[in-house]
Each structure stands twice: as structure tokens, then as C-alpha cells.
Write an enzyme that holds these catalytic residues in place. Structure first.
Site, PDB file in Angstrom:
ATOM      1  N   LYS A 116       0.830  -1.211   0.000  1.00 30.59           N
ATOM      2  CA  LYS A 116       0.000   0.000   0.000  1.00 30.59           C
ATOM      3  C   LYS A 116       0.862   1.259   0.000  1.00 30.59           C
ATOM      4  CE  LYS A 116      -4.271  -1.702   2.174  1.00 30.59           C
ATOM      5  NZ  LYS A 116      -4.025  -3.133   2.002  1.00 30.59           N
ATOM      6  N   GLU A 200      -2.809   7.740   7.655  1.00 35.44           N
ATOM      7  CA  GLU A 200      -3.615   8.604   6.804  1.00 35.44           C
ATOM      8  C   GLU A 200      -4.633   9.356   7.650  1.00 35.44           C
ATOM      9  OE1 GLU A 200      -3.777   5.891   2.731  1.00 35.44           O
ATOM     10  OE2 GLU A 200      -5.486   5.966   4.082  1.00 35.44           O
ATOM     11  N   HIS A 235     -14.876  -4.133   6.980  1.00 35.30           N
ATOM     12  CA  HIS A 235     -14.091  -3.802   5.791  1.00 35.30           C
ATOM     13  C   HIS A 235     -14.279  -4.802   4.651  1.00 35.30           C
ATOM     14  CE1 HIS A 235     -12.104  -0.683   8.153  1.00 35.30           C
ATOM     15  NE2 HIS A 235     -11.910  -1.595   9.096  1.00 35.30           N
ATOM     16  N   ARG A 292      -6.677  -7.444 -10.379  1.00 35.88           N
ATOM     17  CA  ARG A 292      -7.387  -8.675 -10.749  1.00 35.88           C
ATOM     18  C   ARG A 292      -8.832  -8.321 -11.070  1.00 35.88           C
ATOM     19  NH1 ARG A 292     -10.445  -9.002  -6.200  1.00 35.88           N
ATOM     20  NH2 ARG A 292      -9.483  -8.429  -4.225  1.00 35.88           N
TER      21      ARG A 292
END
Length: 665
Positions: A116, A200, A235, A292
Site C-alpha cells: 500500500k 492517513e 471492511h 485482478r
């Protein structure tokens, strides 16, 4: 076009890929584990090869074995589906080295998006908007604390190599920071083997909007609609739709072009998804790129009229994209829900076991079902417990919502817990219907979504009694059809009594194993059902598994699923389970041993006590694991543990007796 394709996956996505390959005239090769020897995807393929044990590490994650199967079968290409090896750069690289086409991006592109933090550095260079944060390599405490203060609060700490919510912490203030860093590090190291973190700014009520991109080997890249995936649990996406509601044409174009820029930044080839967080002021920020095909790709297919798997196969062979950007059209609206074997009323505990009864909605122009499951199949604890994806389309969002409600109403499952009623509650919720939702939707409205509609007890019991009498009559008529005196009252189960109305006694165990005794009298106009201090008059007819009911002034039809002595009434969007019991069965006193049986297929993790231990009622005896969740078996009464029938590491089947106890005197 290559003439043979190996699908390195299982379940519904394998069936989905096989369907398109067959349409294109491409032969298909399936692979399977012990648990999947008789699976639907194995039957659907032209040929199939055994990989190994049921655990993914022993089968579907064995990249070298899969490549060997491709060589042995003569497959020129491998489609990885999603999950398992689909985003494994090493596997893609080995395919490249073996001269086998990997239906997906290059190993370098997969590797670029695998971290990430690295992905965000690439996106910064490509001028793709990012949430303010820190993604650097220096992971010392001093640097993380300093950068955290720059980011501000609230903020989100995430595992750089993570997913599924693991290694993720929300920090509201400086006082929580160090503890959150330490905790996230430990979980990241445990789950992913790497404790690198990124930070973040935390957006409190963002939407999760993603863009489907597609690129070929000739430098062409387009975006095909956007999708909203904001309704999530832990999530994990629960409901997806396309296009994302409430976006202006300008905003759609900005997000689409940003997604294309992200794909071009890594020389991407094939189908990919760029995921963004959309803030309340319509600012959007790059979150990650999935290299994908996505689980939710069908909603994009229905609004664009394109087969994305067909696009994948054409691009893999070297063809240019079927359409350019200005040729792509969006029509109507589509929803997808994931039908799972799980118990929403018990913390969404995954369910495993046999699908005793399965009736799916009829597929047509408006309704599509992607599934790898058939009636009587077993949902294994080794894999994700998804039963199917239910997808609908219509001319606009409101019509599509109603299509989904109707389709969920027509979906009937018996044999294990499932989330159909929960999905229906989401679709019908005013906030969802009104396009007022964000990634905390389920968290905010959880109590409402899980509430069970009240149905009058007398109504349910009257219908259960009616069904039992009619079902008994059907059995009796079938058994006596060839007898000489089949109309004799002595040879039927008609409840015949001399000088009395026909009488029936029905004994049932309900959902919570409470005994219900019904005394039923036949009348000219139907049946009088008596129980406790109530009496209800009901009439009707039984045709197969459809029960026609007249209750007062109300006439209606309900579906009934009969599995051995058990039956389920599908009534008022709810399910009511009963077991018909005989008098002699009632004489057997319940010893409490049912609570010592495995509630699902799983693996024994540990014993919490030793043989010979004296335990109290409710005390934990052993822990078992299924689908990455642990479940503690507790003592149903005070007593002594006599014997464990399974040991740590052993596999157990649903309903297996796990241990023996002697009750205290």
C-alpha cells in the site's frame, strides 16, 4: 485465441470463467482439492486435475503444482480468478517463465501495487489524489510519532501489506497513538509477516467508490463505469452497485481519468479496479488498486453490456480492447449482494454444513446468479462461506432495488444459517434507498438491520399443524395407492373416529427445541388447531412444496421445505423450522449432549480442561476453529469430563460429539 484455459480457482468464479470460455470455444481445465472433488466447477469444466488436501496451502495455493497441471493438460493460459494466487507476483512471474499466459497484469505491475505504501508513492508521481498521510520506509517510533502529528486527528493507521481490516487502528487523539502503533504492528506482523505501517487522515463518513479499468498490451486503457461499495462489514463488501449513485458527470469523468492514470503509471494490462474514498465534499482520494477481476464485476457487466472475462481473454491473447472510451455506454442500474453462509444474529459466525434445500430466484434479463453451489453440496470450513452472488438490473435505481427485494424473497435456503434476511433489510432501509450511506452504514444502523419482524405465534403454529396433517395424508395416499382397500379408514392416517370428527395429534420441536403439542380436528371447512388456550381455524391444500392457506379472510401461498422429519415454513420473509417427533422420542430425556456437539465443520484448537476435571455449567471445555473464527464449547451442566473424542489439530464434522461428561449428582 488459445484453445485451452486452466482456471486456478474454485467455486462461483471458476464457474463464471468456464461459462465465458465455453461461449468463446475455449476448452477448460479445472483443479480441485479433496473438499471439492464433486464440486460444481469440476463438473462444469472439460477436464479436471487433483491438487491435494482441502486446506488452500495444500491445493489452491500450490503455484508450482498448478503450472505443472497446465503443462500436463496442454493449457496455454491460466486464469487466476480472484483470491488465492490472483495477486501473487511470484506466481505470475513463474507463469511468464514457463511460457504460459497469465490472464492478468504482469508480475511487475502486481508487485507495484502489492504494498500500500509503495502504491501511494507511485500514485503521487502520477498525480492521483491521495489522503494526506505518511507512507515512508522509516518506521522508527520517533518518525511515526512526528508524522502522525503532521497528519492530524482522527487518523487511520494501516498495515502497509495488509487487508481485510487487520493491522488497522483508528486514532482519535495523541494519547491513543503509541498504543495503537504497537497494537497495529503486532497484528500486521502476525497476519502478513511484515509490520510496516502507514498513516492517513481518517475520513469519518466517506463513501467507497471504485472504478473498473481495462488496458491492453498496445497502450490502450479505458474505464468502464464506477461502482459504489460503501455498505461493508468489517471492511468486507456486502452490497455493491453500478453506477455509483449521486455522482455528477464531471466527477465521474475525473475519477475515471484518475483511475486510468493510475493504471498507466504501472504499465497495467488486463482488468483492474482502482478504489477511492469519496468525501462528503466530493473530494476523492486513492485508496488501493486491485490487480485482478473483482468479486463485484457483474454489476459493471450489466450496466455496460460487456463480458469482462471475454475482454480478459482477448487482451491476454494480444488483441486490442473491444471498445474505446467514447464507445462505452452506461444503461440502467445494477445491484449485487453476496449471499453468505453465516449467522447475522450471532456476530455473523460463519456457517458450514450441507445445503439441504436450495431454491434460487429464476434467472432472466433482470436477475443473474453467479454460484458454485448446488442443492446437497457442503459448505466447507476451508474456504470463504459465500453461497452465491445475486445480481439484478433494471432501467433505474428504484426499479433495480425492487428487483432485488423480489429476488431475495424468492431465495430459499435450508440446512445452515444465511444472511438473506439481513441483505433484505439493507436494501429496504430508508437511508440506503435514499442514497444516504457511507462506509459506516452497517455500524450505524446495525440494530435496525438485525431486527426480526414479529409474526404472530398462533398463525405460525396453525400453519405448521395444517401442513403436517396434509403432508401425512399425502404420505398415506402414496403408500396405499396400490392396496385393495385403500379407502378404508383403518388403513389411512385420516384421523378417523367413530361418531366423532377426525382427530390428529401433532407434536413438534420448534427452533429452540421447545415441544409444541397440537390437537387438530377436521371440520367441513378445514381444521381447528388447538394448542395451550388457543384455537385457530385454518384450511388449505398442499401441492408439492407449495402450501395454499386460508386463515380467516386471508388467502396466501407459502413454500415449505421438507428434509426427512424436519420442515421449514417460509412465511412473511422469515423462516420457521420444526421437527416432527413421535411419542416414543419424547420419552428420551434430553441429556444436554447436543451442546457438546460441533456446531459446524472445523478444527480443534485446544482443550481448556483435562480429562477428570470437575467443571461448572457454562465453563469452557475446548476451542474449535472454523473459517478463521474461534468457537468455545461450554459445559451444559456441572459435572466431570470423562473423555475427549478429538484432539488439537483434528478435523471434526458438524454435529460430531466432541467429548463425554458425567453430570454431578
Amino acid at each position: 485465441m488459445f484453445n485451452k484455459l486452466l482456471i486456478a480457482n474454485r467455486g462461483e468464479i471458476a464457474c463464471r470463467i468456464i461459462a465465458t470460455a465455453k461461449k468463446m470455444g475455449v476448452k477448460t481445465v479445472a483443479v480441485y482439492s479433496d473438499a471439492d472433488a464433486n464440486a460444481r466447477h469440476v463438473a462444469a469444466a472439460d477436464e479436471a486435475f487433483y491438487l491435494g488436501g482441502s486446506a488452500p496451502a495444500e491445493s489452491y495455493l500450490r503455484g508450482d503444482a498448478i503450472i505443472n497441471v497446465a503443462k500436463l493438460s496442454g493449457a496455454q493460459a491460466i486464469h487466476p480468478g480472484y483470491g488465492f494466487l490472483s495477486e501473487n507476483a511470484d506466481f505470475a512471474h513463474k507463469c511468464e517463465q514457463a511460457g504460459i499466459e497469465f490472464v492478468g497484469p504482469s508480475s511487475d505491475a502486481i508487485d507495484s501495487m502489492g504494498s500500500k505504501s509503495a502504491a501511494k508513492m507511485i500514485m503521487t508521481a502520477a498525480k492521483v489524489p491521495l489522503v494526506p498521510g505518511y507512507h515512508g520506509d522509516d518506521q522508527s517510533n520517533d518518525v511515526l510519532l512526528t508524522e502522525a502529528h503532521k497528519v492530524g486527528y482522527p487518523q487511520l493507521i494501516k498495515a502497509a501489506y495488509g487487508g481485510g481490516g487487520k493491522g488497522m487502528r483508528i486514532v482519535e487523539s495523541q494519547a491513543e497513538l503509541q498504543g495503537a502503533i504497537d497494537s497495529a504492528r503486532r497484528e500486521a506482523a502476525s497476519s502478513f509477516g511484515n509490520d510496516k505501517l502507514l498513516m492517513e487522515r481518517y475520513l469519518r463518513q466517506p463513501r467507497h467508490v471504485e472504478v473498473q479499468v481495462f488496458a491492453d498490451k498496445h497502450g490502450n486503457c479505458v474505464y468502464l463505469s464506477d461502482r459504489d461499495c460503501s455498505v461493508q462489514r468489517r471492511h468486507q463488501k456486502v452490497v455493491e452497485e453500478a453506477p455509483a449513485p449521486g455522482l455528477s458527470d464531471e466527477l465521474r469523468k475525473q475519477m475515471g481519468e484518475a483511475a486510468v492514470a493510475a493504471a498507466k503509471a504501472i504499465d497495467y494490462v488486463g482488468a483492474g479496479t482502482v478504489e477511492f474514498l469519496l468525501d462528503t465534499d466530493n473530494s476523492f482520494y486513492f485508496m488501493e488498486m486491485n490487480t485482478r477481476l473483482q468479486v463485484e464485476h457483474p454489476v459493471t457487466e450489466l450496466v455496460t453490456g460487456q463480458d469482462l472475462v471475454e475482454w480478459q481473454l482477448k487482451v491476454a491473447e494480444g488483441q486490442t480492447l473491444p471498445l474505446q472510451q467514447d464507445e462505452i455506454r452506461i444503461q440502467g442500474h445494477s445491484f449485487e449482494v453476496r449471499v453468505y453462509a453465516e449467522d447475522p444474529q450471532n456476530e455473523f459466525l460463519p456457517a458450514s454444513g450441507k445445503l439441504d434445500y436450495l431454491r434460487e430466484p429464476a434467472e432472466n434479463h433482470y436477475v443473474r446468479i453467479d454460484s458454485g453451489i448446488r442443492e446437497a453440496d457442503v459448505i466447507s470450513n476451508f474456504y470463504d462461506p459465500m453461497i452465491s452472488k445475486l445480481i439484478v438490473w433494471d432501467e433505474d435505481r428504484n426499479l433495480a432495488l425492487q428487483r432485488m427485494v423480489n429476488a431475495l424473497d424468492d431465495y430459499k435456503i435450508v440446512g445452515l444459517k444465511h444472511n438473506i434476511a439481513f441483505l433484505r433489510s439493507i436494501i429496504l432501509h430508508p437511508a440506503f434507498a435514499g442514497e444516504s450511506f457511507s462506509t459506516d452504514f452497517i455500524e450505524r444502523y446495525g440494530d435496525e438491520l438485525l431486527a426480526v419482524a414479529a409474526t404472530e405465534n398462533h398463525k405460525v403454529l396453525a400453519i405448521a399443524g395444517l401442513y403436517q396433517v396434509l403432508f401425512r395424508k399425502q404420505l398415506a395416499n402414496a403408500a396405499l395407492a396400490n392396496q385393495n382397500d385403500s379407502v378404508s379408514p383403518w388403513n389411512t392416517l385420516a384421523g378417523f373416529r367413530i361418531n366423532q370428527t377426525n382427530q390428529h395429534q401433532v407434536r413438534l420441536l420448534d427452533d429452540v427445541q421447545q415441544l409444541v403439542e397440537l390437537n387438530i380436528s377436521e371440520t367441513v371447512a378445514g381444521f381447528d388447531v388447538k394448542f395451550d388456550d388457543e384455537q385457530v381455524h385454518v384450511s388449505g391444500d398442499l401441492h408439492g412444496d407449495l402450501l395454499k392457506v386460508q386463515l380467516g379472510d386471508h388467502q396466501f401461498n407459502i413454500q415449505v421445505a421438507q428434509v426427512e422429519e424436519n420442515f421449514t415454513l417460509f412465511l412473511d420473509t422469515q423462516q420457521f423450522h420444526f421437527k416432527a417427533v413421535k411419542a416414543q422420542e419424547l420419552e428420551q430425556e434430553d441429556s444436554g449432549t447436543d451442546q457438546l456437539k460441533a456446531p459446524m465443520n472445523g478444527t480443534i484448537v485446544t482443550h481448556l480442561v483435562e480429562v477428570g476435571s470437575e467443571v461448572e455449567a457454562g465453563q469452557g471445555l475446548l476451542v474449535m476453529e472454523a473459517m478463521k473464527m474461534e468457537y468455545t464449547i461450554e459445559a451444559p451442566f456441572a459435572g466431570t469430563v470423562s473423555e475427549f473424542f478429538f484432539h488439537p489439530g483434528d478435523l471434526v464434522s458438524d454435529g460430531s460429539l466432541l467429548l463425554d461428561m458425567k453430570e454431578a449428582e
